[in-house]
Scaffold this motif. Structure first.
Motif, mmCIF file in Angstrom:
data_model
loop_
_atom_site.group_PDB
_atom_site.id
_atom_site.type_symbol
_atom_site.label_atom_id
_atom_site.label_comp_id
_atom_site.label_asym_id
_atom_site.label_seq_id
_atom_site.Cartn_x
_atom_site.Cartn_y
_atom_site.Cartn_z
ATOM 1 N N ARG A 195 0.942 -1.188 -0.086
ATOM 2 C CA ARG A 195 -0.113 -0.114 0.016
ATOM 3 C C ARG A 195 0.827 1.119 -0.255
ATOM 4 N NH1 ARG A 195 -5.252 0.049 2.214
ATOM 5 N NH2 ARG A 195 -4.456 1.678 3.682
ATOM 6 N N VAL A 196 2.285 0.877 0.158
ATOM 7 C CA VAL A 196 3.134 2.145 0.286
ATOM 8 C C VAL A 196 4.119 2.115 -0.726
ATOM 9 C CG1 VAL A 196 2.384 2.581 2.771
ATOM 10 C CG2 VAL A 196 4.528 1.228 1.959
ATOM 11 N N TYR A 197 5.027 3.318 -1.075
ATOM 12 C CA TYR A 197 6.178 3.226 -1.636
ATOM 13 C C TYR A 197 7.310 3.476 -0.840
ATOM 14 C CZ TYR A 197 5.509 8.490 -1.522
ATOM 15 O OH TYR A 197 5.527 9.825 -1.175
ATOM 16 N N HIS A 198 8.392 3.199 -1.243
ATOM 17 C CA HIS A 198 9.748 3.195 -0.641
ATOM 18 C C HIS A 198 10.708 3.904 -1.239
ATOM 19 C CE1 HIS A 198 8.241 -0.307 2.008
ATOM 20 N NE2 HIS A 198 7.898 -0.357 0.964
ATOM 21 N N THR A 199 11.568 4.766 -0.474
ATOM 22 C CA THR A 199 12.642 5.518 -1.179
ATOM 23 C C THR A 199 13.850 4.589 -0.995
ATOM 24 O OG1 THR A 199 13.129 6.753 0.941
ATOM 25 C CG2 THR A 199 11.580 7.596 -0.589
ATOM 26 N N HIS A 200 14.028 3.507 -0.394
ATOM 27 C CA HIS A 200 14.931 2.634 -0.256
ATOM 28 C C HIS A 200 14.816 1.120 -0.674
ATOM 29 C CE1 HIS A 200 17.598 5.516 2.113
ATOM 30 N NE2 HIS A 200 16.458 5.968 2.286
ATOM 31 N N CYS A 232 11.122 4.409 5.692
ATOM 32 C CA CYS A 232 11.908 5.220 4.594
ATOM 33 C C CYS A 232 11.686 6.801 4.906
ATOM 34 C CB CYS A 232 11.416 5.032 3.243
ATOM 35 S SG CYS A 232 11.669 3.127 2.791
ATOM 36 N N ALA A 233 10.645 7.028 5.367
ATOM 37 C CA ALA A 233 10.396 8.604 5.678
ATOM 38 C C ALA A 233 11.198 8.917 6.960
ATOM 39 C CB ALA A 233 8.986 8.730 6.009
ATOM 40 N N ASN A 234 11.252 7.936 8.040
ATOM 41 C CA ASN A 234 12.148 8.419 9.322
ATOM 42 C C ASN A 234 13.674 8.266 8.955
ATOM 43 O OD1 ASN A 234 9.943 8.442 11.021
ATOM 44 N ND2 ASN A 234 9.857 6.269 11.508
ATOM 45 N N LYS A 235 14.200 7.315 7.954
ATOM 46 C CA LYS A 235 15.688 7.278 7.447
ATOM 47 C C LYS A 235 15.979 8.639 6.632
ATOM 48 C CE LYS A 235 18.699 3.931 5.344
ATOM 49 N NZ LYS A 235 18.757 2.699 4.703
ATOM 50 N N ASP A 236 15.044 9.083 5.997
ATOM 51 C CA ASP A 236 15.269 10.241 5.156
ATOM 52 C C ASP A 236 14.994 11.551 5.706
ATOM 53 O OD1 ASP A 236 16.616 8.601 3.007
ATOM 54 O OD2 ASP A 236 14.268 8.154 2.169
#
Length: 248
Positions: A195-200, A232-236
């Protein structure tokens, strides 16, 4: 469109900004996202299908009413087929409408229009089945068996059609624009049923996923992934986009 601020993504270019080039094959099998498509074409197709669904309902209503007025023998299989065809058109139309909403979403500035735009499939399902259910249940001349079967089939069709019209992952025009401004043309990744997209690509939530699709955040939203993975949001350090804990 330039990024609002660069992030340290896995697929980073030599300048430190997210890469827009095809990612290298790693532990996942990667496939490129499909083109976003034309929202207007999807909406037009949805409306056409919904009109056809309404025609099927009208034919069913005429069949029921003529049976009452002229004491004709009601053809139950034909009535059920009409309801099923009605349902098929409603469901496919709803999927196309939701697809269009993810490509060109409505603005939250008009709450009424935003609600209507994201619940149009449910409204159409009510229009296409409730009148038939009422007519069948209130008819005193229809035999009990025919009335019971028809009512049950119509109610099931209403429930299925209504559920298909609900967008459990809606997005607004403002949310889409914020994501595009934040991530630009950088590659993001999503799982076949996530349901989500990832930056990593190496996000821990994707460890059990063999095949990933990659593309821009606009393509991810068009594919129904309207929120960024919370990990991913927390990581970035991304704090201004809607997040959701992944369930891949």
């Amino acid at each position: 469109m330039a990024n609002k601020k660069p992030h340290n993504f896995v697929q980073a270019g030599s300048n430190g900004k997210p890469s827009t080039e095809k990612p290298q094959q790693t532990t996942h099998t990667l496939q490129q996202a499909k083109p976003v498509g034309n929202a207007g074409a999807y909406r037009a197709a949805a409306v056409i299908l919904w009109i056809i669904a309404l025609i099927f309902e009208i034919i069913a209503l005429v069949l029921v009413r003529r049976t009452v007025v002229y004491k004709l023998q009601l053809n139950l299989p034909t009535l059920i087929i009409l309801i099923v065809l009605d349902l098929i058109c409603v469901v496919i139309g709803s999927q196309l409408w939701k697809k269009a909403n993810h490509i060109k979403p409505a603005s939250e500035k008009n709450p009424t229009l935003f609600w209507l735009w994201n619940n149009m499939g449910v409204i159409v399902a009510l229009i296409c089945f409730v009148p038939l259910i009422i007519i069948v249940l209130t008819d005193k001349n229809m035999d009990k068996k025919t009335k019971t079967i028809t009512a049950i089939v119509a109610v099931i069709a209403l429930l299925l059609g209504g559920m298909s019209g609900i967008d459990f992952n809606p997005v607004s025009q403002e949310q889409q624009q914020a994501a595009i401004e934040e991530l630009g043309d950088a590659n993001v990744f999503w799982a076949p049923y996530g349901r989500v997209y990832h930056t990593h690509e190496d996000c821990g939530a994707l460890n059990n996923t063999e095949t990933l699709t990659y593309g821009t955040v606009e393509e991810a939203i068009a594919a129904g992934r309207t929120r960024i993975c919370s990990f991913c949001a927390n990581k970035d350090a991304i704090t201004d986009l809607p997040t959701e804990e992944p369930m891949e």
